[in-house]
Scaffold this motif. Structure first.
Motif, PDB file in Angstrom:
ATOM      1  N   THR A   1       0.833  -1.213   0.000  1.00 32.67           N
ATOM      2  CA  THR A   1       0.000   0.000   0.000  1.00 32.67           C
ATOM      3  C   THR A   1       0.862   1.255   0.000  1.00 32.67           C
ATOM      4  O   THR A   1       0.506   2.259  -0.646  1.00 32.67           O
ATOM      5  N   SER A   2       1.992   1.215   0.696  1.00 29.36           N
ATOM      6  CA  SER A   2       2.877   2.384   0.724  1.00 29.36           C
ATOM      7  C   SER A   2       3.448   2.678  -0.661  1.00 29.36           C
ATOM      8  O   SER A   2       3.423   3.826  -1.128  1.00 29.36           O
ATOM      9  N   LEU A   3       3.956   1.654  -1.346  1.00 32.04           N
ATOM     10  CA  LEU A   3       4.508   1.862  -2.688  1.00 32.04           C
ATOM     11  C   LEU A   3       3.415   2.269  -3.673  1.00 32.04           C
ATOM     12  O   LEU A   3       3.647   3.085  -4.583  1.00 32.04           O
ATOM     13  N   PHE A   4       2.218   1.716  -3.506  1.00 32.13           N
ATOM     14  CA  PHE A   4       1.112   2.052  -4.403  1.00 32.13           C
ATOM     15  C   PHE A   4       0.720   3.519  -4.272  1.00 32.13           C
ATOM     16  O   PHE A   4       0.642   4.259  -5.260  1.00 32.13           O
ATOM     17  N   PHE A   5       0.485   3.981  -3.043  1.00 37.27           N
ATOM     18  CA  PHE A   5       0.072   5.370  -2.847  1.00 37.27           C
ATOM     19  C   PHE A   5       1.217   6.337  -3.134  1.00 37.27           C
ATOM     20  O   PHE A   5       0.986   7.461  -3.601  1.00 37.27           O
ATOM     21  N   SER A   6       2.449   5.921  -2.849  1.00 35.59           N
ATOM     22  CA  SER A   6       3.589   6.762  -3.201  1.00 35.59           C
ATOM     23  C   SER A   6       3.686   6.945  -4.709  1.00 35.59           C
ATOM     24  O   SER A   6       3.973   8.043  -5.197  1.00 35.59           O
TER      25      SER A   6
ATOM     26  N   ALA B   1      11.823  -9.331  -2.219  1.00 31.24           N
ATOM     27  CA  ALA B   1      13.222  -9.139  -2.612  1.00 31.24           C
ATOM     28  C   ALA B   1      13.325  -8.774  -4.086  1.00 31.24           C
ATOM     29  O   ALA B   1      14.091  -7.866  -4.463  1.00 31.24           O
ATOM     30  N   PHE B   2      12.569  -9.446  -4.943  1.00 31.08           N
ATOM     31  CA  PHE B   2      12.596  -9.126  -6.376  1.00 31.08           C
ATOM     32  C   PHE B   2      11.996  -7.749  -6.649  1.00 31.08           C
ATOM     33  O   PHE B   2      12.457  -7.021  -7.532  1.00 31.08           O
ATOM     34  N   THR B   3      10.971  -7.381  -5.898  1.00 34.23           N
ATOM     35  CA  THR B   3      10.320  -6.085  -6.111  1.00 34.23           C
ATOM     36  C   THR B   3      11.257  -4.928  -5.777  1.00 34.23           C
ATOM     37  O   THR B   3      11.234  -3.885  -6.447  1.00 34.23           O
ATOM     38  N   LEU B   4      12.098  -5.102  -4.771  1.00 32.03           N
ATOM     39  CA  LEU B   4      12.936  -4.005  -4.282  1.00 32.03           C
ATOM     40  C   LEU B   4      14.374  -4.071  -4.777  1.00 32.03           C
ATOM     41  O   LEU B   4      15.225  -3.329  -4.295  1.00 32.03           O
ATOM     42  N   GLN B   5      14.673  -4.925  -5.754  1.00 26.74           N
ATOM     43  CA  GLN B   5      16.067  -5.167  -6.114  1.00 26.74           C
ATOM     44  C   GLN B   5      16.716  -4.016  -6.880  1.00 26.74           C
ATOM     45  O   GLN B   5      17.943  -3.889  -6.877  1.00 26.74           O
ATOM     46  N   ASP B   6      15.943  -3.140  -7.539  1.00 24.43           N
ATOM     47  CA  ASP B   6      16.558  -2.125  -8.403  1.00 24.43           C
ATOM     48  C   ASP B   6      16.676  -0.746  -7.751  1.00 24.43           C
ATOM     49  O   ASP B   6      17.217   0.168  -8.356  1.00 24.43           O
ATOM     50  N   GLY B   7      16.163  -0.556  -6.529  1.00 25.46           N
ATOM     51  CA  GLY B   7      16.329   0.720  -5.848  1.00 25.46           C
ATOM     52  C   GLY B   7      15.374   1.814  -6.262  1.00 25.46           C
ATOM     53  O   GLY B   7      15.536   2.965  -5.845  1.00 25.46           O
ATOM     54  N   SER B   8      14.370   1.493  -7.065  1.00 25.89           N
ATOM     55  CA  SER B   8      13.362   2.482  -7.464  1.00 25.89           C
ATOM     56  C   SER B   8      11.981   1.844  -7.378  1.00 25.89           C
ATOM     57  O   SER B   8      11.851   0.619  -7.331  1.00 25.89           O
ATOM     58  N   SER B   9      10.947   2.693  -7.386  1.00 25.00           N
ATOM     59  CA  SER B   9       9.595   2.178  -7.174  1.00 25.00           C
ATOM     60  C   SER B   9       8.599   2.887  -8.083  1.00 25.00           C
ATOM     61  O   SER B   9       8.860   3.979  -8.605  1.00 25.00           O
ATOM     62  N   HIS B  10       7.450   2.249  -8.277  1.00 29.32           N
ATOM     63  CA  HIS B  10       6.292   2.837  -8.944  1.00 29.32           C
ATOM     64  C   HIS B  10       5.054   2.147  -8.406  1.00 29.32           C
ATOM     65  O   HIS B  10       5.144   1.145  -7.673  1.00 29.32           O
TER      66      HIS B  10
ATOM     67  N   LEU C   1       7.549 -17.390  -0.207  1.00 26.87           N
ATOM     68  CA  LEU C   1       7.168 -16.676  -1.428  1.00 26.87           C
ATOM     69  C   LEU C   1       7.019 -15.181  -1.179  1.00 26.87           C
ATOM     70  O   LEU C   1       7.352 -14.365  -2.044  1.00 26.87           O
ATOM     71  N   ALA C   2       6.520 -14.803   0.002  1.00 27.23           N
ATOM     72  CA  ALA C   2       6.391 -13.374   0.318  1.00 27.23           C
ATOM     73  C   ALA C   2       7.761 -12.701   0.364  1.00 27.23           C
ATOM     74  O   ALA C   2       7.940 -11.592  -0.169  1.00 27.23           O
ATOM     75  N   ILE C   3       8.732 -13.362   0.993  1.00 30.16           N
ATOM     76  CA  ILE C   3      10.087 -12.803   1.041  1.00 30.16           C
ATOM     77  C   ILE C   3      10.695 -12.747  -0.349  1.00 30.16           C
ATOM     78  O   ILE C   3      11.353 -11.756  -0.723  1.00 30.16           O
ATOM     79  N   LEU C   4      10.464 -13.788  -1.148  1.00 32.62           N
ATOM     80  CA  LEU C   4      11.019 -13.835  -2.507  1.00 32.62           C
ATOM     81  C   LEU C   4      10.433 -12.714  -3.368  1.00 32.62           C
ATOM     82  O   LEU C   4      11.170 -11.998  -4.069  1.00 32.62           O
TER      83      LEU C   4
ATOM     84  N   MET D   1      20.884  -0.505   0.057  1.00 33.23           N
ATOM     85  CA  MET D   1      21.701  -1.209   1.043  1.00 33.23           C
ATOM     86  C   MET D   1      20.853  -1.683   2.219  1.00 33.23           C
ATOM     87  O   MET D   1      20.994  -2.820   2.691  1.00 33.23           O
ATOM     88  N   GLN D   2      19.955  -0.838   2.708  1.00 27.39           N
ATOM     89  CA  GLN D   2      19.076  -1.219   3.806  1.00 27.39           C
ATOM     90  C   GLN D   2      18.187  -2.396   3.418  1.00 27.39           C
ATOM     91  O   GLN D   2      17.935  -3.296   4.219  1.00 27.39           O
ATOM     92  N   VAL D   3      17.722  -2.405   2.167  1.00 30.37           N
ATOM     93  CA  VAL D   3      16.894  -3.498   1.666  1.00 30.37           C
ATOM     94  C   VAL D   3      17.679  -4.800   1.633  1.00 30.37           C
ATOM     95  O   VAL D   3      17.183  -5.863   2.036  1.00 30.37           O
ATOM     96  N   ASP D   4      18.919  -4.739   1.168  1.00 35.31           N
ATOM     97  CA  ASP D   4      19.741  -5.949   1.078  1.00 35.31           C
ATOM     98  C   ASP D   4      19.981  -6.569   2.455  1.00 35.31           C
ATOM     99  O   ASP D   4      19.929  -7.801   2.616  1.00 35.31           O
ATOM    100  N   VAL D   5      20.239  -5.722   3.448  1.00 31.89           N
ATOM    101  CA  VAL D   5      20.483  -6.229   4.799  1.00 31.89           C
ATOM    102  C   VAL D   5      19.237  -6.926   5.347  1.00 31.89           C
ATOM    103  O   VAL D   5      19.305  -8.044   5.888  1.00 31.89           O
ATOM    104  N   SER D   6      18.087  -6.285   5.209  1.00 35.60           N
ATOM    105  CA  SER D   6      16.851  -6.847   5.758  1.00 35.60           C
ATOM    106  C   SER D   6      16.445  -8.128   5.050  1.00 35.60           C
ATOM    107  O   SER D   6      16.064  -9.112   5.691  1.00 35.60           O
ATOM    108  N   THR D   7      16.512  -8.141   3.726  1.00 40.57           N
ATOM    109  CA  THR D   7      16.114  -9.346   2.990  1.00 40.57           C
ATOM    110  C   THR D   7      17.070 -10.503   3.271  1.00 40.57           C
ATOM    111  O   THR D   7      16.649 -11.661   3.319  1.00 40.57           O
ATOM    112  N   GLY D   8      18.351 -10.209   3.480  1.00 40.53           N
ATOM    113  CA  GLY D   8      19.286 -11.275   3.833  1.00 40.53           C
ATOM    114  C   GLY D   8      18.923 -11.928   5.153  1.00 40.53           C
ATOM    115  O   GLY D   8      18.951 -13.161   5.286  1.00 40.53           O
TER     116      GLY D   8
END
Length: 446
Positions: free
Chosen positions: A178-183, A408-417, A402-405, A197-204
């Protein structure tokens, strides 16, 4: 001139004496520039206090008491939900119906969770950023910890597992989605970037957590199929306890990484805390004394424990009344309502295109539950003599993996829409439907 000078000296000496008295009463408050994403998210739900009427109160002790009450009970946008706390207690005392106790207790936990975040931040102003960060890390998901302890005490392991699983799923898919959608909708013409970097640490850390969940499950299936033999009948339980210790050690390393060696990665940037002209407040100094903050923190923790006990003891009655499984209520309803304040703060900052704070809330909370609350629950159950393991069954572990996977794929490029957020929400909806259809089979046994 002499009389004016004497009056000036008298007022200066009076101010100095009052300052010395205040210094003896409580530790000195420090200006803390380091504020976590959870602190910033909670600040978005606070509002500025109007002290004009309080200044007219002639009695100083009464004025301080009223000031504390206003800061703790009224300086939040969730103040209207506080009556639910009293209504839940009244419903329990006068036997209004267990499903009413369940609903009112869940609603009452929403403002209590936000106030706990506020009070831990107030205490952190006096004990320094490192110890304050540890305090925030401990109390960040105190509601889930208290519910888990009460459920374990009553032997309801299914409630513990499902509620903790649901908290991770809701943070990764619902809150982040919901955050990424409304953003994306609110900032269509703006580049939406975040710290990868923060995403990589958390997903690991989350991947390590789901690995520890998968091993007892795979061990059980490998033994039942005859491929391997167990060394003892409770090998899965022993493996779970060993994995829980490893998970806690990994979480301690994560805290050292976050609070010491790489603190700059988790600090909100200056442009992310600017004032937008609304009535929300971003506090950089304490508004409560140390002793007052500690007393209120104890009171709010006790109230949270009381309502958590109400939720745990009435969940079966609500399940029967609504014809829903305990699994669905624990996985879906309890995490959504119980973490509503934190979720709202994450979405508010997403509207402002402050995705680092949003990711810090959603991924940080999911990481804390997966790597701290879950293994802590296993070890607490061990102390209580309750056989809780990390085997969450095939469906639950598969949904978590599957949720973690997907995250991780959604946030891998550092940008959002907005489409990324929409897809995460759709993933949460189909998982919710999966647990919803399980109502025909009642509660599951873990």
């Amino acid at each position: 001139m002499d009389s004016a000078a004497a009056a000036l000296l008298d007022s200066a000496s009076a101010s100095a004496s009052s300052a010395n008295a205040a210094g003896k009463e409580m530790p000195t408050a420090r200006h803390i520039a380091h504020r976590t994403a959870h602190n910033m998210s909670s600040s978005s739900l606070r509002k500025k206090s109007d002290l004009a009427l309080l200044r007219k109160v002639p009695c100083a002790p009464l004025r301080r008491l009223l000031d504390n009450l206003q800061e703790v009970l009224l300086a939040t946008k969730l103040a209207l939900l506080f009556p639910a706390v009293l209504l839940a207690i009244a419903a329990r005392i006068f036997h209004f119906g267990q499903e009413w106790v369940f609903v009112l207790s869940l609603i009452g936990l929403v403002p209590l969770a936000e106030r706990l975040s506020f009070l831990t931040e107030q205490v952190a102003f006096y004990i320094g950023p490192t110890v304050g960060g540890l305090l925030n890390a401990t109390f960040g998901n105190v509601t889930e910890v208290i519910i888990a302890i009460f459920a374990l005490y009553q032997g309801k392991v299914v409630v513990v597992k499902c509620s903790l699983l649901g908290s991770v799923l809701s943070n990764l898919l619902l809150v982040l989605g919901t955050s990424l959608f409304f953003s994306g909708l609110a900032n269509l013409g703006t580049e939406q970037l975040y710290d990868k970097m923060q995403v990589d640490v958390s997903t690991g850390l989350l991947i390590l957590g789901v690995l520890c969940h998968s091993l007892p499950l795979m061990l059980r299936y490998a033994v039942s199929s005859g491929e391997h033999a167990e060394s003892s009948w409770d090998s899965g339980l022993e493996l779970s306890r060993a994995c829980s210790i490893v998970m806690l050690l990994a979480y301690v390393a994560y805290l050292f990484f976050q609070l010491k060696t790489h603190r700059q990665l988790f600090e909100p940037q200056p442009q992310e805390v600017e004032d937008d002209g609304d009535d929300s407040v971003s506090q950089d100094e304490a508004v409560l004394g140390f002793s007052s903050a500690m007393i209120w923190l104890g009171v709010m923790t006790l109230m949270t424990a009381l309502l958590s006990e109400f939720v745990v003891s009435t969940i079966e009655a609500a399940s029967e009344s609504w014809e829903l499984s305990v699994s669905f209520i624990s996985v879906i309803l309890i995490p959504i309502v119980g973490n509503a304040a934190e979720h709202a703060g994450a979405v508010i900052f997403a509207f402002k295109n402050n995705l680092d704070i949003t990711l810090g809330v959603s991924l940080g909370s999911a990481t804390q539950i997966s790597m701290f609350v879950v293994p802590l629950s296993v070890l607490v159950a061990w102390i209580m003599g309750v056989p809780m393991d990390l085997d969450f069954n095939l469906l639950e572990t598969g949904c978590l993996f599957l949720a973690i996977l997907v995250t991780a794929f959604t946030l891998q490029d550092g940008s959002s829409h907005y489409l990324k957020g929409l897809l995460l929400v759709f993933c949460y909806i189909v998982i919710s439907l999966c647990f919803f259809v399980l109502r025909q089979h009642g509660s599951m046994d873990f």
